[in-house]
Scaffold this motif. Sequence first.
Motif, mmCIF file in Angstrom:
data_model
loop_
_atom_site.group_PDB
_atom_site.id
_atom_site.type_symbol
_atom_site.label_atom_id
_atom_site.label_comp_id
_atom_site.label_asym_id
_atom_site.label_seq_id
_atom_site.Cartn_x
_atom_site.Cartn_y
_atom_site.Cartn_z
ATOM 1 N N ALA A 134 0.764 -1.271 0.066
ATOM 2 C CA ALA A 134 0.077 0.041 0.011
ATOM 3 C C ALA A 134 0.818 1.166 -0.170
ATOM 4 C CB ALA A 134 -0.962 -0.037 1.304
ATOM 5 N N PHE A 135 0.454 2.231 -0.597
ATOM 6 C CA PHE A 135 0.971 3.681 -0.421
ATOM 7 C C PHE A 135 0.028 4.636 -0.192
ATOM 8 C CE2 PHE A 135 0.399 3.394 -5.147
ATOM 9 C CZ PHE A 135 -0.208 4.660 -5.500
ATOM 10 N N ASN A 136 0.132 5.561 0.687
ATOM 11 C CA ASN A 136 -0.846 6.673 0.915
ATOM 12 C C ASN A 136 -0.233 8.205 1.326
ATOM 13 O OD1 ASN A 136 -0.015 6.264 3.764
ATOM 14 N ND2 ASN A 136 -1.176 4.606 4.021
ATOM 15 N N HIS A 137 -0.968 8.819 1.915
ATOM 16 C CA HIS A 137 -0.205 10.305 2.269
ATOM 17 C C HIS A 137 0.987 10.114 2.983
ATOM 18 C CE1 HIS A 137 -3.064 9.634 5.513
ATOM 19 N NE2 HIS A 137 -2.320 10.543 6.465
ATOM 20 N N VAL A 138 1.124 9.083 3.825
ATOM 21 C CA VAL A 138 2.152 8.822 4.823
ATOM 22 C C VAL A 138 3.455 8.404 4.227
ATOM 23 C CG1 VAL A 138 3.111 7.760 6.917
ATOM 24 C CG2 VAL A 138 0.647 8.816 6.847
ATOM 25 N N GLY A 139 3.142 7.503 3.440
ATOM 26 C CA GLY A 139 4.513 6.776 2.747
ATOM 27 C C GLY A 139 4.342 5.478 2.102
ATOM 28 N N LYS B 234 21.815 1.859 -5.981
ATOM 29 C CA LYS B 234 21.887 3.223 -6.420
ATOM 30 C C LYS B 234 20.597 3.649 -6.987
ATOM 31 C CE LYS B 234 26.676 2.216 -8.609
ATOM 32 N NZ LYS B 234 27.365 2.090 -10.015
ATOM 33 N N SER B 235 19.813 3.100 -7.488
ATOM 34 C CA SER B 235 18.515 3.353 -7.812
ATOM 35 C C SER B 235 17.642 2.415 -7.232
ATOM 36 C CB SER B 235 18.119 3.520 -9.344
ATOM 37 O OG SER B 235 19.069 4.443 -9.837
ATOM 38 N N VAL B 236 16.373 2.730 -6.849
ATOM 39 C CA VAL B 236 15.272 2.004 -6.260
ATOM 40 C C VAL B 236 14.112 2.399 -6.932
ATOM 41 C CG1 VAL B 236 13.958 1.326 -4.460
ATOM 42 C CG2 VAL B 236 16.465 1.645 -4.214
ATOM 43 N N ARG B 237 13.253 1.523 -7.583
ATOM 44 C CA ARG B 237 11.834 1.491 -7.933
ATOM 45 C C ARG B 237 10.756 0.689 -7.015
ATOM 46 N NH1 ARG B 237 14.096 5.205 -9.288
ATOM 47 N NH2 ARG B 237 13.961 6.415 -11.479
ATOM 48 N N PHE B 238 9.881 1.417 -6.471
ATOM 49 C CA PHE B 238 8.554 0.507 -5.876
ATOM 50 C C PHE B 238 7.920 0.412 -6.957
ATOM 51 C CE2 PHE B 238 10.806 1.605 -1.999
ATOM 52 C CZ PHE B 238 10.417 0.689 -1.040
ATOM 53 N N LEU B 239 7.332 -0.700 -7.504
ATOM 54 C CA LEU B 239 6.456 -1.140 -8.553
ATOM 55 C C LEU B 239 4.841 -1.288 -7.953
ATOM 56 C CD1 LEU B 239 9.039 -1.464 -9.843
ATOM 57 C CD2 LEU B 239 8.065 -3.279 -11.258
ATOM 58 N N LYS C 233 -3.057 -0.211 -5.070
ATOM 59 C CA LYS C 233 -2.456 -0.177 -3.751
ATOM 60 C C LYS C 233 -2.523 1.327 -3.378
ATOM 61 C CE LYS C 233 -0.612 -4.252 -4.247
ATOM 62 N NZ LYS C 233 0.922 -4.665 -4.495
ATOM 63 N N ALA C 234 -2.991 2.245 -4.179
ATOM 64 C CA ALA C 234 -2.950 3.817 -3.799
ATOM 65 C C ALA C 234 -4.144 3.819 -2.724
ATOM 66 C CB ALA C 234 -3.625 4.406 -4.963
ATOM 67 N N ASP C 235 -3.788 4.485 -1.791
ATOM 68 C CA ASP C 235 -4.510 4.965 -0.814
ATOM 69 C C ASP C 235 -5.062 4.053 0.088
ATOM 70 O OD1 ASP C 235 -5.452 7.358 0.664
ATOM 71 O OD2 ASP C 235 -7.553 7.073 -0.035
ATOM 72 N N GLY C 236 -4.324 2.934 0.292
ATOM 73 C CA GLY C 236 -4.350 1.635 1.163
ATOM 74 C C GLY C 236 -3.838 1.713 2.451
ATOM 75 N N VAL C 237 -3.814 0.522 3.163
ATOM 76 C CA VAL C 237 -3.194 0.569 4.326
ATOM 77 C C VAL C 237 -2.557 -0.921 4.539
ATOM 78 C CG1 VAL C 237 -4.586 2.105 5.683
ATOM 79 C CG2 VAL C 237 -5.296 -0.263 5.601
ATOM 80 N N ASP D 128 18.079 8.302 -5.705
ATOM 81 C CA ASP D 128 17.124 7.795 -6.606
ATOM 82 C C ASP D 128 16.416 6.619 -6.225
ATOM 83 O OD1 ASP D 128 16.107 7.759 -9.200
ATOM 84 O OD2 ASP D 128 17.344 6.367 -9.966
ATOM 85 N N VAL D 129 15.392 7.001 -5.264
ATOM 86 C CA VAL D 129 14.183 5.986 -4.692
ATOM 87 C C VAL D 129 12.884 6.802 -5.115
ATOM 88 C CG1 VAL D 129 13.311 4.954 -2.807
ATOM 89 C CG2 VAL D 129 15.900 5.392 -2.733
ATOM 90 N N ARG D 130 12.236 5.953 -5.965
ATOM 91 C CA ARG D 130 10.933 6.325 -6.409
ATOM 92 C C ARG D 130 9.807 5.365 -6.456
ATOM 93 N NH1 ARG D 130 13.639 10.180 -5.908
ATOM 94 N NH2 ARG D 130 14.329 11.869 -7.276
ATOM 95 N N LEU D 131 8.573 5.717 -6.465
ATOM 96 C CA LEU D 131 7.457 5.099 -6.713
ATOM 97 C C LEU D 131 7.185 5.122 -7.956
ATOM 98 C CD1 LEU D 131 4.736 3.678 -5.717
ATOM 99 C CD2 LEU D 131 3.839 5.998 -5.497
ATOM 100 N N LEU D 132 6.849 3.848 -8.697
ATOM 101 C CA LEU D 132 6.535 3.790 -10.240
ATOM 102 C C LEU D 132 5.255 3.187 -10.052
ATOM 103 C CD1 LEU D 132 7.149 3.770 -13.087
ATOM 104 C CD2 LEU D 132 8.272 1.466 -12.851
ATOM 105 N N SER D 133 4.146 3.711 -10.464
ATOM 106 C CA SER D 133 2.913 3.540 -10.662
ATOM 107 C C SER D 133 1.870 3.779 -11.796
ATOM 108 C CB SER D 133 2.214 4.086 -9.305
ATOM 109 O OG SER D 133 0.941 3.754 -9.211
ATOM 110 N N ASP D 134 0.943 2.880 -11.902
ATOM 111 C CA ASP D 134 0.088 3.409 -12.864
ATOM 112 C C ASP D 134 -1.086 4.264 -12.555
ATOM 113 O OD1 ASP D 134 -1.126 1.325 -11.660
ATOM 114 O OD2 ASP D 134 -2.190 0.750 -13.575
ATOM 115 N N ALA D 135 -1.078 4.535 -11.312
ATOM 116 C CA ALA D 135 -2.171 5.450 -10.766
ATOM 117 C C ALA D 135 -2.310 6.821 -11.567
ATOM 118 C CB ALA D 135 -2.043 5.603 -9.338
#
Length: 269
Positions: free
Chosen positions: A190-195, A215-220, A225-229, A244-251
């Motif tokens: 899950a990802f939400n307004h906190v993390g 060196k680089s990280v992507r959370f797929l 998963k958006a706005d979940g807990v 270079d740590v990023r969220l990769l989402s289709d939201a």
Amino acid sequence: MPRVALEVVEARRRRLAEVLESSGYLPIGELCRRLGVSEATCRRDLAMLVRRDQVRRTFGGALGIQQSPSLGQFDAGFASFRARRRLAGGSKSILARRAVGLVKARQTIFLDAGTTVFRVMEELVRRPPDRLTVVTHSLMVALRLGAVEGVTVHLLGGQVLYRQGLTLGARTEIAAGAFDFDLALLGAEAFNHVGIFNSQDDVVRLQRKVIARSKSVRFLMDRTKADGVAPVRVLGWADWPGGDVRLLSDADAALLGKTGVDRRFIARG
């Protein structure tokens, strides 16, 4: 308003602790539904049970105190890999194709054991970069990529979780510390307004170890998963590790806006 008798309150709290011990993690809304209480009452009861060390509070819910330490319980209670693989298949394929574009020849990469990252592996089987080194704790990823010519695969040791098809635990974390990664592709619940949040402490500890060595990280993470807990926070937007740590989402933009994710933490590519 009449005061509720103490014995009634204590009976309700015992029931709350029992529900969490048998079910593992549950969000506040589900706890309220099961016990037939208001959110305010549920939060007060949880606060008391936390003080008594009978439950563990998490973002958006709570967890039975005996649930988190046991990898066996996690493997038995969490949805199987096969069941999860059927969910949001189109989104996972989109994310996998985007993620494969980040993988280059001669890199050392880490592939997590989630179902979206499994789709990345399937793309790599069809189009493997030259002299790629893959480190993983997924048994299925290791077996499939290990058969591909030109790809070197390292499977991290540790306790085997049969239903999840992976290794996990302290030995897995130690094994991950022997590598430095050009790219890590991770999943979470899950990802939400906190993390970003995940399902179990051991999973999160391994991911944090990998993040520190990448060196680089992507959370797929697909749009479901958006706005979940979920029980355990991996990273928070407020204490983002930098680099270079990023969220990769289709939201889409509207859903991301509702979730409240800072745009700086969203991968553009």
